[in-house]
Design a protein around this motif. Sequence first.
Motif, PDB file in Angstrom:
ATOM      1  N   VAL A 180       0.672  -1.088  -0.095  1.00 31.45           N
ATOM      2  CA  VAL A 180       0.165  -0.205  -0.171  1.00 31.45           C
ATOM      3  C   VAL A 180       0.756   1.306  -0.104  1.00 31.45           C
ATOM      4  O   VAL A 180       1.453   1.488   0.809  1.00 31.45           O
ATOM      5  N   THR A 181       0.724   1.943  -1.259  1.00 34.02           N
ATOM      6  CA  THR A 181       1.649   2.959  -1.106  1.00 34.02           C
ATOM      7  C   THR A 181       0.660   4.410  -0.582  1.00 34.02           C
ATOM      8  O   THR A 181       1.411   5.477   0.184  1.00 34.02           O
ATOM      9  N   GLU A 182      -0.867   4.727  -0.797  1.00 31.06           N
ATOM     10  CA  GLU A 182      -1.803   5.522  -0.014  1.00 31.06           C
ATOM     11  C   GLU A 182      -2.848   5.746   0.381  1.00 31.06           C
ATOM     12  O   GLU A 182      -3.092   3.907  -0.522  1.00 31.06           O
ATOM     13  N   GLY A 183      -3.207   6.042   1.360  1.00 28.06           N
ATOM     14  CA  GLY A 183      -4.837   5.478   2.064  1.00 28.06           C
ATOM     15  C   GLY A 183      -4.595   3.793   2.695  1.00 28.06           C
ATOM     16  O   GLY A 183      -3.276   4.190   2.962  1.00 28.06           O
ATOM     17  N   ALA A 197      -1.792   0.035   6.129  1.00 28.03           N
ATOM     18  CA  ALA A 197      -2.076   1.190   6.126  1.00 28.03           C
ATOM     19  C   ALA A 197      -0.789   1.697   4.975  1.00 28.03           C
ATOM     20  O   ALA A 197      -0.213   0.537   4.770  1.00 28.03           O
ATOM     21  N   ALA A 198      -1.126   3.016   4.353  1.00 28.21           N
ATOM     22  CA  ALA A 198       0.558   3.486   3.596  1.00 28.21           C
ATOM     23  C   ALA A 198       1.645   2.707   4.526  1.00 28.21           C
ATOM     24  O   ALA A 198       2.212   3.019   5.373  1.00 28.21           O
ATOM     25  N   GLY A 199       2.447   1.814   3.817  1.00 34.28           N
ATOM     26  CA  GLY A 199       3.963   1.493   4.070  1.00 34.28           C
ATOM     27  C   GLY A 199       4.321   0.833   4.776  1.00 34.28           C
ATOM     28  O   GLY A 199       4.742  -0.103   4.771  1.00 34.28           O
ATOM     29  N   GLU A 200       2.857  -0.613   3.958  1.00 37.39           N
ATOM     30  CA  GLU A 200       3.130  -2.345   4.694  1.00 37.39           C
ATOM     31  C   GLU A 200       2.533  -2.494   3.993  1.00 37.39           C
ATOM     32  O   GLU A 200       1.763  -2.625   2.642  1.00 37.39           O
ATOM     33  N   GLY A 201       3.128  -3.484   3.250  1.00 40.59           N
ATOM     34  CA  GLY A 201       2.375  -5.022   2.163  1.00 40.59           C
ATOM     35  C   GLY A 201       1.704  -6.116   3.020  1.00 40.59           C
ATOM     36  O   GLY A 201       2.251  -6.592   3.913  1.00 40.59           O
ATOM     37  N   LEU A 202       1.742  -7.086   2.744  1.00 31.57           N
ATOM     38  CA  LEU A 202       1.938  -8.840   2.323  1.00 31.57           C
ATOM     39  C   LEU A 202       1.939  -9.355   0.964  1.00 31.57           C
ATOM     40  O   LEU A 202       1.286  -9.005   0.394  1.00 31.57           O
ATOM     41  N   ILE A 203       2.370  -9.791   1.464  1.00 28.58           N
ATOM     42  CA  ILE A 203       2.440 -11.945   0.152  1.00 28.58           C
ATOM     43  C   ILE A 203       1.367 -12.247   0.720  1.00 28.58           C
ATOM     44  O   ILE A 203       0.907 -12.867   1.448  1.00 28.58           O
ATOM     45  N   LEU A 204       0.646 -12.474  -1.007  1.00 23.75           N
ATOM     46  CA  LEU A 204      -0.767 -13.560  -0.724  1.00 23.75           C
ATOM     47  C   LEU A 204      -0.283 -14.412  -1.860  1.00 23.75           C
ATOM     48  O   LEU A 204       0.108 -14.883  -2.744  1.00 23.75           O
ATOM     49  N   ASP A 205       0.081 -15.784  -0.922  1.00 26.46           N
ATOM     50  CA  ASP A 205      -0.070 -17.331  -1.425  1.00 26.46           C
ATOM     51  C   ASP A 205      -0.477 -17.719  -3.067  1.00 26.46           C
ATOM     52  O   ASP A 205      -1.840 -17.660  -3.065  1.00 26.46           O
ATOM     53  N   LYS A 206      -0.876 -18.322  -3.695  1.00 24.96           N
ATOM     54  CA  LYS A 206      -1.159 -18.751  -4.476  1.00 24.96           C
ATOM     55  C   LYS A 206      -2.127 -19.710  -3.559  1.00 24.96           C
ATOM     56  O   LYS A 206      -1.738 -20.255  -3.169  1.00 24.96           O
ATOM     57  N   GLY A 207      -2.636 -20.093  -4.341  1.00 25.32           N
ATOM     58  CA  GLY A 207      -4.131 -20.920  -4.733  1.00 25.32           C
ATOM     59  C   GLY A 207      -4.603 -20.675  -3.258  1.00 25.32           C
ATOM     60  O   GLY A 207      -5.938 -21.149  -2.577  1.00 25.32           O
ATOM     61  N   ARG A 208      -4.967 -18.713  -2.662  1.00 22.30           N
ATOM     62  CA  ARG A 208      -5.345 -18.980  -0.780  1.00 22.30           C
ATOM     63  C   ARG A 208      -6.634 -17.770  -2.014  1.00 22.30           C
ATOM     64  O   ARG A 208      -6.186 -16.882  -2.857  1.00 22.30           O
ATOM     65  N   ARG A 209      -8.374 -17.537  -1.385  1.00 22.65           N
ATOM     66  CA  ARG A 209      -8.783 -16.563  -1.885  1.00 22.65           C
ATOM     67  C   ARG A 209      -8.860 -15.886  -1.468  1.00 22.65           C
ATOM     68  O   ARG A 209      -8.401 -15.556   0.044  1.00 22.65           O
ATOM     69  N   ARG A 210      -9.000 -14.255  -2.551  1.00 25.65           N
ATOM     70  CA  ARG A 210      -8.826 -13.406  -1.675  1.00 25.65           C
ATOM     71  C   ARG A 210      -9.527 -11.831  -2.317  1.00 25.65           C
ATOM     72  O   ARG A 210      -9.877 -12.747  -3.364  1.00 25.65           O
ATOM     73  N   ILE A 212      -9.231  -7.569  -1.945  1.00 24.48           N
ATOM     74  CA  ILE A 212      -9.031  -6.494  -1.636  1.00 24.48           C
ATOM     75  C   ILE A 212     -10.004  -5.456  -1.006  1.00 24.48           C
ATOM     76  O   ILE A 212     -10.231  -4.933  -2.404  1.00 24.48           O
ATOM     77  N   THR A 213     -10.495  -4.865  -0.079  1.00 29.11           N
ATOM     78  CA  THR A 213     -11.302  -3.504  -0.513  1.00 29.11           C
ATOM     79  C   THR A 213     -10.983  -2.577  -0.117  1.00 29.11           C
ATOM     80  O   THR A 213     -10.234  -2.277   1.241  1.00 29.11           O
ATOM     81  N   ALA A 214     -10.926  -1.396  -0.397  1.00 29.23           N
ATOM     82  CA  ALA A 214     -10.048   0.313  -0.180  1.00 29.23           C
ATOM     83  C   ALA A 214     -11.040   1.110   1.019  1.00 29.23           C
ATOM     84  O   ALA A 214     -12.392   0.256   1.021  1.00 29.23           O
ATOM     85  N   GLY A 215      -9.899   1.122   2.176  1.00 30.87           N
ATOM     86  CA  GLY A 215     -10.639   2.490   3.169  1.00 30.87           C
ATOM     87  C   GLY A 215     -11.493   2.913   2.735  1.00 30.87           C
ATOM     88  O   GLY A 215     -11.278   3.720   1.496  1.00 30.87           O
ATOM     89  N   SER A 216     -12.017   3.658   3.791  1.00 28.52           N
ATOM     90  CA  SER A 216     -13.075   4.570   3.128  1.00 28.52           C
ATOM     91  C   SER A 216     -12.157   5.137   2.322  1.00 28.52           C
ATOM     92  O   SER A 216     -13.299   6.914   1.668  1.00 28.52           O
ATOM     93  N   ALA A 217     -11.058   6.446   3.034  1.00 35.70           N
ATOM     94  CA  ALA A 217     -10.675   7.171   1.982  1.00 35.70           C
ATOM     95  C   ALA A 217     -10.224   6.372   0.636  1.00 35.70           C
ATOM     96  O   ALA A 217      -9.151   7.503   0.055  1.00 35.70           O
TER      97      ALA A 217
END
Length: 242
Positions: A180-183, A197-210, A212-217
């Motif tokens: 995440v770069t903003e918001g 939040a901005a500056g945080e990341g996550l590795i999504l492993d293949k084969g897993r249902r995902r 992504i829903t944007a925050g209010s801003a």
Amino acid sequence: MKRHPALVALSHDHHHALVEARRLRHTAASDEDPAGAASAFRRFYTGVTVPHFREEEERLFPLVVDDEEARPLLVQALLDHQRLHSLAAALEGQADLRASMRELGERLEAHVRLEERGLFPLIERLAPAELDSLDGAELPGGGPVWGAASEDLNATLLAWSGGGGPPEHVNDERDVLIFVTEGSATVTVDGEERRLAAGEGLILDKGRRRKITAGSAGVHYLSVHLRRPRLEILPANRRSEA
């Protein structure tokens, strides 16, 4: 004709290709000097058509490669790609430019018609859910704003308004890094939620249902994964080994 959002950009490319194909044919049949038109087409082909073909071969065609109904059109499309590559390369230093330009224009136009009238509608019918889950699909409320690719990696910056995001899906082929770069965004993986939040990341492993829903801003996030191999036509002996 209304296209699935994931195919809109490719259909726009097709429109531009038809314009260039007709320009080639017009020049070939006129008294104009063909050298300038040939040079302009090579720039278009390198900058637009080559990436377009690779996008189809890496991301779109594999969605229906195992379907018997789609296979004849897929094979024809891939053969067209190879033939068009050969014809475009032959424009460089070609003695009879007009004949080459005429053939190239005719084949490019026929190829666009094949995909727009046959292959794309078939993919929309056979793989609607897979189209929804394509990385970078242009969906209401947001989508890709920047992208880059090397031989090994794909990177896409996506932006979504509050509450927006791509459809829930599973990527069975690649792990994906989300940063995440903003918001902010809520990332749901197999039913478990995590807020980024901005500056945080996550590795999504293949084969897993995902999902992504944007925050209010809203949110801007970078999606990075290994580049998918392009779809190729294999000789019969290699197909049996694959």
